[in-house]
Design an enzyme around this catalytic site. Structure first.
Site, PDB file in Angstrom:
ATOM      1  N   LYS A 129     -21.121 -46.608 -36.346  1.00  0.00           N
ATOM      2  CA  LYS A 129     -20.944 -45.330 -37.059  1.00  0.00           C
ATOM      3  C   LYS A 129     -21.215 -45.408 -38.560  1.00  0.00           C
ATOM      4  O   LYS A 129     -21.655 -44.434 -39.158  1.00  0.00           O
ATOM      5  CB  LYS A 129     -19.522 -44.811 -36.840  1.00  0.00           C
ATOM      6  CG  LYS A 129     -19.309 -44.208 -35.469  1.00  0.00           C
ATOM      7  CD  LYS A 129     -17.922 -43.600 -35.352  1.00  0.00           C
ATOM      8  CE  LYS A 129     -17.723 -43.032 -33.962  1.00  0.00           C
ATOM      9  NZ  LYS A 129     -16.431 -42.390 -33.789  1.00  0.00           N
ATOM     10  N   ASP A 146     -16.336 -35.839 -35.647  1.00  0.00           N
ATOM     11  CA  ASP A 146     -14.993 -36.343 -35.320  1.00  0.00           C
ATOM     12  C   ASP A 146     -13.908 -35.604 -36.116  1.00  0.00           C
ATOM     13  O   ASP A 146     -12.874 -35.226 -35.573  1.00  0.00           O
ATOM     14  CB  ASP A 146     -14.875 -37.837 -35.646  1.00  0.00           C
ATOM     15  CG  ASP A 146     -15.635 -38.706 -34.663  1.00  0.00           C
ATOM     16  OD1 ASP A 146     -15.760 -38.313 -33.496  1.00  0.00           O
ATOM     17  OD2 ASP A 146     -16.097 -39.787 -35.072  1.00  0.00           O
TER      18      ASP A 146
END
Ligand code: ATR
Length: 291
Positions: A71, A107
């Site tokens: 990520k 997220d």
């Protein structure tokens, strides 16, 4: 699912991926809306990340999700990173817009959407304690500050990592709200816990059945909201919160809503959230309940 020459390809880059629910959620959603898309798992090791990112372009894929351990590092290989994702220092969604690779992070917004949707809690004005300083904690802390929380206390087992996150947040958000680091060993100080309105566990503790409780729930004031972002099971923390009558929420809603936001980036269609939720619950073997 029918795959033909026009089928559009999305997928997930990560390592390992065996337990990922994302292929199930997205393929069920494509099916529900009769979209000619397919979502595939790509087991990409760190050493192959750059060449895998280039393949998004060369294989004319629509985009990918990105998960552990990529990520943060993936940002270096993208053409553009959305301001939110840049602020969090992590990307979980890539869109291939006519050969230009753009990174997003869904997220954080997924967390807020779930907290407000399933949890019915508006974080504005709340005093928050956040346990963890990994990728999830980075995304969650940024969005909570943007939502106007009153204060943020970060607790992390590894002090250096926790302090780094506090430093990063202070640099980005300046004086938006007081932010401090509390040593892991001091997390159960009654005077600190009494004033907290929202406690978020953003660590991986709880993923496994031998998971620790992490915090003494008896020291919180009545009504303190307990959120554990672990989604694959009802954690000891959530069990204990329920027993004490504290409002609480698990991580399944966050997982589904971040997936829904990625889906919308790729397809420009509203995601069938209920279908995604039913699919996740089925895969996890859960009965229908608010998690
Ligand atoms: P993610 O991207 O999902 O947040 P991560 O970057 O590996 O995953 O971060 C995991 C978080 O869980 C970290 O805050 C980690 O604490 P450390 O920084 O001290 O490693 C925390 N964590 C994992 N296992 C833990 C444990 N047994 N007790 C306390 N914290 C733990």
């Amino acid at each position: 699912m029918k795959i033909d020459g026009k089928t559009k390809i999305v997928g997930i880059f990560g390592y390992p991926l065996a337990h990922s629910l994302s292929p199930h959620l997205h393929n069920a959603a494509f099916d529900e809306l009769a979209l000619d898309f397919v979502y595939l798992p790509f087991w990409v090791q760190s050493k192959n990340l750059e060449v895998a990112v280039r393949a998004i372009r060369s294989l004319n894929m629509v985009g990918v999700n990105v998960t552990i351990p990529h990520k943060e590092r993936i940002m270096a290989y993208l053409d553009e990173v959305a301001p939110d994702a840049r602020m969090m220092g992590a990307v979980n969604t890539v869109l291939n817009r006519k050969g230009k690779l753009i990174g997003y992070n869904t997220d954080g917004q997924g967390f807020i959407d779930s907290l407000e949707g399933e949890g019915e809690l508006n974080p504005n004005g709340k005093r928050v304690m956040l346990l963890g300083a990994g990728g999830a904690a980075r995304a969650i802390s940024s969005v909570l500050i943007q939502e106007g929380i009153a204060s943020l206390t970060i607790v992390n087992r590894t002090q250096r990592r926790g302090e780094e996150l506090v430093h990063h947040l202070k640099r980005i958000f300046k004086n938006r709200c007081p932010i401090d680091f509390l040593e892991f060993g001091k997390r159960n100080l009654e005077a600190r816990l009494r004033e907290i309105n929202l406690f978020v566990n953003a660590t991986s503790v709880g993923l496994n059945p031998e998971g620790d409780l992490l915090i003494n729930l008896d020291l919180f004031s009545p009504g303190t909201f307990i959120h554990d972002i672990v989604y694959n099971r009802k954690t000891e923390l959530l069990e204990a919160a329920e027993q004490r009558g504290l409002p609480c929420l698990g991580g399944l809603g966050m997982l589904i809503r971040q997936a829904a936001l990625s889906f919308e980036i790729w397809t420009h269609r509203k995601a069938p959230i209920q279908k995604m939720r039913d699919t996740a619950e089925k895969e996890l073997g859960m009965k229908k309940r608010r998690t």
